[in-house]
Design a protein around this motif. Structure first.
Motif, PDB file in Angstrom:
ATOM      1  N   ASP A 166       0.839  -1.208   0.000  1.00  0.00           N
ATOM      2  CA  ASP A 166       0.000   0.000   0.000  1.00  0.00           C
ATOM      3  C   ASP A 166       0.868   1.250   0.000  1.00  0.00           C
ATOM      4  OD1 ASP A 166      -2.227  -1.593   0.083  1.00  0.00           O
ATOM      5  OD2 ASP A 166      -2.592  -1.341   2.235  1.00  0.00           O
ATOM      6  N   ALA A 207       2.198   1.924  -3.442  1.00  0.00           N
ATOM      7  CA  ALA A 207       1.099   2.370  -4.311  1.00  0.00           C
ATOM      8  C   ALA A 207       0.774   3.844  -4.065  1.00  0.00           C
ATOM      9  CB  ALA A 207      -0.136   1.500  -4.083  1.00  0.00           C
ATOM     10  N   ILE A 208       0.764   4.262  -2.793  1.00  0.00           N
ATOM     11  CA  ILE A 208       0.484   5.665  -2.454  1.00  0.00           C
ATOM     12  C   ILE A 208       1.586   6.570  -2.994  1.00  0.00           C
ATOM     13  CG2 ILE A 208       0.385   7.293  -0.520  1.00  0.00           C
ATOM     14  CD1 ILE A 208      -1.044   4.979   1.057  1.00  0.00           C
ATOM     15  N   VAL A 213       3.577   6.049  -5.518  1.00  0.00           N
ATOM     16  CA  VAL A 213       3.472   6.124  -6.981  1.00  0.00           C
ATOM     17  C   VAL A 213       2.346   7.076  -7.377  1.00  0.00           C
ATOM     18  CG1 VAL A 213       2.890   4.826  -9.079  1.00  0.00           C
ATOM     19  CG2 VAL A 213       4.493   3.856  -7.427  1.00  0.00           C
ATOM     20  N   LYS A 214       1.196   6.919  -6.726  1.00  0.00           N
ATOM     21  CA  LYS A 214       0.016   7.725  -7.082  1.00  0.00           C
ATOM     22  C   LYS A 214       0.216   9.216  -6.804  1.00  0.00           C
ATOM     23  CE  LYS A 214      -4.950   8.146  -6.196  1.00  0.00           C
ATOM     24  NZ  LYS A 214      -6.098   7.672  -5.383  1.00  0.00           N
ATOM     25  N   THR A 215       0.875   9.542  -5.690  1.00  0.00           N
ATOM     26  CA  THR A 215       0.975  10.949  -5.286  1.00  0.00           C
ATOM     27  C   THR A 215       2.253  11.630  -5.777  1.00  0.00           C
ATOM     28  OG1 THR A 215       2.007  10.350  -3.169  1.00  0.00           O
ATOM     29  CG2 THR A 215      -0.396  10.564  -3.202  1.00  0.00           C
ATOM     30  N   GLN A 258       3.962   9.017 -10.403  1.00  0.00           N
ATOM     31  CA  GLN A 258       3.113   9.138 -11.592  1.00  0.00           C
ATOM     32  C   GLN A 258       2.868  10.597 -11.975  1.00  0.00           C
ATOM     33  OE1 GLN A 258       1.710   6.157 -13.328  1.00  0.00           O
ATOM     34  NE2 GLN A 258       1.667   7.772 -14.879  1.00  0.00           N
ATOM     35  N   ASP A 308       3.913  12.099 -15.574  1.00  0.00           N
ATOM     36  CA  ASP A 308       2.886  12.740 -16.411  1.00  0.00           C
ATOM     37  C   ASP A 308       3.232  14.211 -16.664  1.00  0.00           C
ATOM     38  OD1 ASP A 308       1.505  10.344 -16.368  1.00  0.00           O
ATOM     39  OD2 ASP A 308       0.058  10.980 -14.841  1.00  0.00           O
TER      40      ASP A 308
END
Length: 420
Positions: free
Chosen positions: A240, A243-244, A246-248, A251, A255
């Motif tokens: 988890d 994943a956090i 990467v997301k915040t 990524q 982008d």
């Protein structure tokens, strides 16, 4: 396939060792490499920053894939030269490599794309910088804007030390052009982690998280270095926490670079700190961390070349497999590192068994048939095992056989490890 690795340190040794295991690979070359790699790769006598000569050599020798190791090569345009010749390359071009080449540029990207980081300001003028210091107080973090081999970050704890650091960088040119602009940012409390990701444009695939040990001496004392050891995983690639992050962080930056017209290809390194408010970004690097590469790559179960090739296509994001193990890496450094390392000492046992231990050579050379120390960081000894305790024991048992006169190492790598 014929693969060329660019660089000469422990990271490049680890990359060559991992690439060599691929069923797709027939030949591994390292430019310039070091003598400690010659058992697994062919050394090519071209400087890692001579972009044009490297590209000409790769073209003439029909190289199928180039993997760029150090930041100096990326900023020198090695990837640009390979791209110009149509040679597949894993590593960002000069534009994208600014994410590491300029701390100020990285902060601009983080601010624009809402990536959590420390409060900061950039300065080129000593008086303005000191005025800001006196407003915000200490502890504080002062960074040279450009590349300084991992040593351009100072954490003053007194105002006198902070002022002296500003003068040292901006007026006394301690880091040359790299320190002509500095970033002053708030000191963040928390554990630091290194999150490496495979990135190609908008595609982001995380690795296991590692923890580096930057200070020269035990108990995190002494000056900042390029890294005295590391261990992984702190968090698994599918956790988890990862994943956090990467997301915040990872990524949004990938982008953002695409939107800025500077798409990133290669290993994107996030230096993260887990604060009470969650993960924040300390810095980005445009390449695999060192010594993190030496503890992450032994845990990679997937074929590294397969992963890179699938990232470079427009196809699906690859599924990357990791071993259910720990890996601990300890750096053997030259006495006097990082200020004035003493070189030229004979070394012993610079090869490991390749099962529970590996030795990745960095600052080594050969003289009269003898391997000698030839850099601040000489080599990295790693130990792998199903438990952290065994992995650490394996690494230190090997280090006891390797350490010699004129060298030192930290005896507390992994001291922040906590059983999950």
């Amino acid at each position: 396939m014929k693969i060329l690795i660019v660089g000469k340190g422990g990271r490049e040794h680890a990359l060559a060792w991992k690439v060599k295991q691929s069923s797709k690979v027939s030949d591994v070359f390292v430019a310039p490499g070091n003598v400690g790699m010659k058992d697994i790769a062919t050394l090519v006598n071209i400087s890692e920053t001579n972009a044009e000569e490297l590209a000409n050599w790769a073209e003439a020798n029909h190289i199928d894939l180039v993997i760029v190791g150090p930041e100096s090569s990326l900023v020198a345009g090695v990837a640009d030269q390979m791209n110009a010749k149509g040679i597949k390359v894993w590593g960002p071009n000069q534009n994208a490599a600014q994410i590491e080449g300029s701390k100020d540029f990285a902060k601009i990207i983080m601010n624009k794309y809402d990536v959590p980081t420390a409060v900061h300001q950039t300065f080129t003028n000593t008086a303005d910088a000191i005025q800001y210091l006196e407003k915000v107080g200490v502890p504080i973090v002062i960074k040279a804007d450009g590349l300084a081999a991992g040593k351009g970050v100072v954490l003053p704890t007194t105002m006198d030390e902070a002022r002296a650091t500003v003068v040292d960088m901006l007026e006394d040119n301690r880091f040359g052009d790299a320190g002509a602009r500095i970033v002053i940012e708030e000191f963040l409390e928390g554990n630091e982690y290194s999150l490496m990701c495979f990135v190609h444009g908008n595609k982001v695939v995380p690795m296991v998280m590692a923890q580096d040990h930057k200070r020269a001496y035990d108990n995190d004392e002494g000056p900042n270095t390029g890294g005295m050891g590391a261990y992984a995983p702190c968090f698994t690639a599918d956790s988890d926490e990862t994943a956090i992050a990467v997301k915040t962080i990872m990524q949004p930056v990938a982008d953002g670079l695409v939107k800025e017209g500077k798409p990133f290809t290669g290993f994107l390194y996030g230096g993260l700190i887990l604060t009470k408010e969650g993960f924040k970004t300390i810095e980005f690097n445009a390449r695999f961390g060192d010594p993190e590469a030496e503890v992450i790559l032994p845990l990679l179960e997937s074929d590294l070349v397969d992963v890179i090739l699938s990232m470079l296509t427009d196809g699906e994001i690859p599924k990357v497999k990791w071993k259910n193990e720990y890996c601990v890496g300890v750096v053997l450094a030259s006495e006097g590192y990082p200020q004035e390392p003493k070189l030229g000492y004979p070394l012993k046992n610079v090869k490991a068994d390749g099962v529970n231990n590996m030795i990745f050579n960095a600052g080594v050379a050969e003289k009269d048939g003898q391997i000698i120390s030839n850099g601040g960081r000489i080599l990295v000894v790693t130990g792998s095992a199903p438990t952290f305790k065994e992995a650490k024991a394996n690494a230190y048992a090997m280090m006891d056989q390797v350490s010699t006169e004129g060298t030192f190492f930290r005896k507390d790598i992994g001291h922040r490890f906590k059983e999950k």
